[in-house]
Design an enzyme around this catalytic site. Structure first.
Site, short mmCIF file in Angstrom:
data_model
loop_
_atom_site.label_atom_id
_atom_site.label_comp_id
_atom_site.label_asym_id
_atom_site.label_seq_id
_atom_site.Cartn_x
_atom_site.Cartn_y
_atom_site.Cartn_z
N THR A 82 22.96 42.29 42.24
CA THR A 82 21.54 42.83 42.98
C THR A 82 20.43 42.88 42.82
OG1 THR A 82 23.46 43.92 44.01
CG2 THR A 82 21.21 44.72 44.32
N GLU A 83 19.34 42.45 43.15
CA GLU A 83 18.14 42.57 42.34
C GLU A 83 18.20 41.19 40.61
OE1 GLU A 83 15.59 43.01 44.13
OE2 GLU A 83 17.01 44.42 45.64
N LEU A 84 18.85 41.03 40.64
CA LEU A 84 18.92 39.72 39.14
C LEU A 84 19.07 40.71 37.97
CD1 LEU A 84 16.68 37.24 39.81
CD2 LEU A 84 18.86 37.28 40.76
#
Length: 412
Positions: free
Chosen positions: A146-148
């Site tokens: 998630t979100e890198l």
């Protein structure tokens, strides 16, 4: 010749309705159905359907061996497509069948579970993988958190689950003097790392229509020249961005679709580049170095840290209160409770509570259904209070009901 890896994040949360204190114990309807339906259908018209059509056209024109892309589509986005816009899901399925698309694994609920619970993290990754297998016939080999969000420990978890590589942010704090334009490897696990070139990615995602940007307007010729000017030994250019960049964040009127098509055609017709999926990158590149990341990084804001979701007391209180319920959820079998447990973990709920830039009209306000971070917090905590009551009642009923065998015990 450059190798360009295009990755797009596709995600939509189940947004909550304004849920008040007096709703607790009375109504278990948490979601703003009209808002979720309206937004998904709007984004479908403006982004998903036209951009899918454009990508399919380019794949058919150039062949998947020359032009291919990657997607991570969250479970919550797939659920909404199935209910609100089945034609969008069919469009993604058709795009995948061209052979020019790689689907990447992630947490089903686009959650921050990797920061709190390995068990819950792995449950969601497995659920997401099963969903991709069911809907697309795809089994992901590459992972995008998630979100890198990336750090050494989560690299170990991801590697242990059988993934070959992971996407991460090419943050300056991580790389220092090194370039993101190489394949790297985790120092903590046998896991390859593809690092986002955030400068070039953000030129499209955030600056494309910014008339005050010194490089405005961004043309296909200009962007092609920038990429071609990168030193020849730096062959890998990872461009990662939200899919909603095309048509939603950057409206069609800005020329974003025409720019993208012209740029791809220019890079390919002049043989300046080939567009590869992450798995193809792994076949063609060797890691330049090993990288250690002891503390979590993300692709959010200039800080590239976690403060967009866990940067103030409201967010931390909500986050801790949520995951304190994990032992209870493990004792119940109710599909409705497990559905809500997933949806309440979505990172967007904490993003809406961000106070860092709220007064500055930052992207934290984009698609935000609340008037303030405090309204987001109060709504979320009221929902959690009702959810906890339902969990406790279900757990008590399960323990007292006649059954064969033992009821699973909650973790300490």
């Amino acid at each position: 010749m450059k190798h360009i890896c295009l990755y797009f994040q596709v995600h939509q949360p189940f947004r909550l309705r304004i849920y008040r204190f007096f709703d607790i114990g009375v109504s278990h309807d948490y979601y703003h159905e009209l808002n979720n339906r309206t937004l998904l259908q709007r984004i479908a018209r403006k982004c998903y359907l036209p951009m899918n059509a454009l990508l399919k056209k380019l794949i058919q024109q150039w062949g998947p061996e020359r032009f291919s892309v990657a997607f991570a589509i969250s479970g919550t986005a797939l659920e909404q497509m199935e209910v609100y816009a089945p034609e969008v899901l069919e469009s993604f399925q058709g795009l995948y069948q061209t052979g020019g698309v790689e689907l990447i694994g992630e947490t089903y609920a686009h959650s921050l579970a990797s920061l709190k619970s390995r068990k819950e993290f792995e449950r969601q990754v497995k659920k997401h993988t099963k969903t991709l297998e069911s809907l697309f016939g795809a089994k992901p080999k590459v992972f995008r958190n998630t979100e890198l969000v990336y750090y050494d420990e989560v690299a170990q978890w991801v590697s242990a689950m059988g993934f070959e590589a992971m996407l991460a942010e090419g943050a300056d704090t991580l790389l220092g003097w090194r370039s993101p334009n190489y394949l790297y490897e985790s120092a903590a696990a046998p896991l390859k790392l593809l690092l986002r070139n955030y400068k070039l990615s953000d030129d499209i995602a955030f600056r494309f229509s910014n008339r005050s940007w010194e490089a405005y307007p961004l043309t296909a010729e200009k962007f092609a020249e920038w990429i071609s000017a990168i030193p020849s030994e730096q062959r890998l250019i990872n461009l990662f961005m939200d899919y909603e960049t095309f048509g939603e964040h950057q409206w069609a009127e800005t020329g974003i679709f025409e720019f993208f098509e012209a740029w791809v055609n220019k890079m390919l017709s002049e043989e300046r580049a080939r567009f590869l999926t992450p798995s193809e990158v792994l076949k063609r590149h060797e890691p330049a170095a090993k990288i250690s990341v002891p503390m979590p990084l993300s692709w959010a804001d200039s800080e590239r840290d976690l403060t967009a979701w866990l940067g103030n007391e409201l967010q931390i209180d909500a986050f801790e209160t949520l995951y304190a319920l994990e032992p209870l959820i493990e004792t119940v079998t109710s599909p409705a409770l497990h559905r809500d447990w997933l949806r309440l973990q979505t990172s967007d709920h904490f993003y809406y509570m961000c106070t860092k830039f709220f007064s500055d009209g930052d992207v934290h306000k984009y698609f935000n259904p609340y008037n303030s971070p405090y309204e987001a917090y109060v709504t979320y905590m009221n929902v959690l209070s009702d959810f906890r009551e339902r969990l406790e009642q279900e757990a008590k009923a399960t323990q007292s009901a006649p059954h064969e065998g033992k009821v699973p015990k909650a973790n300490a």
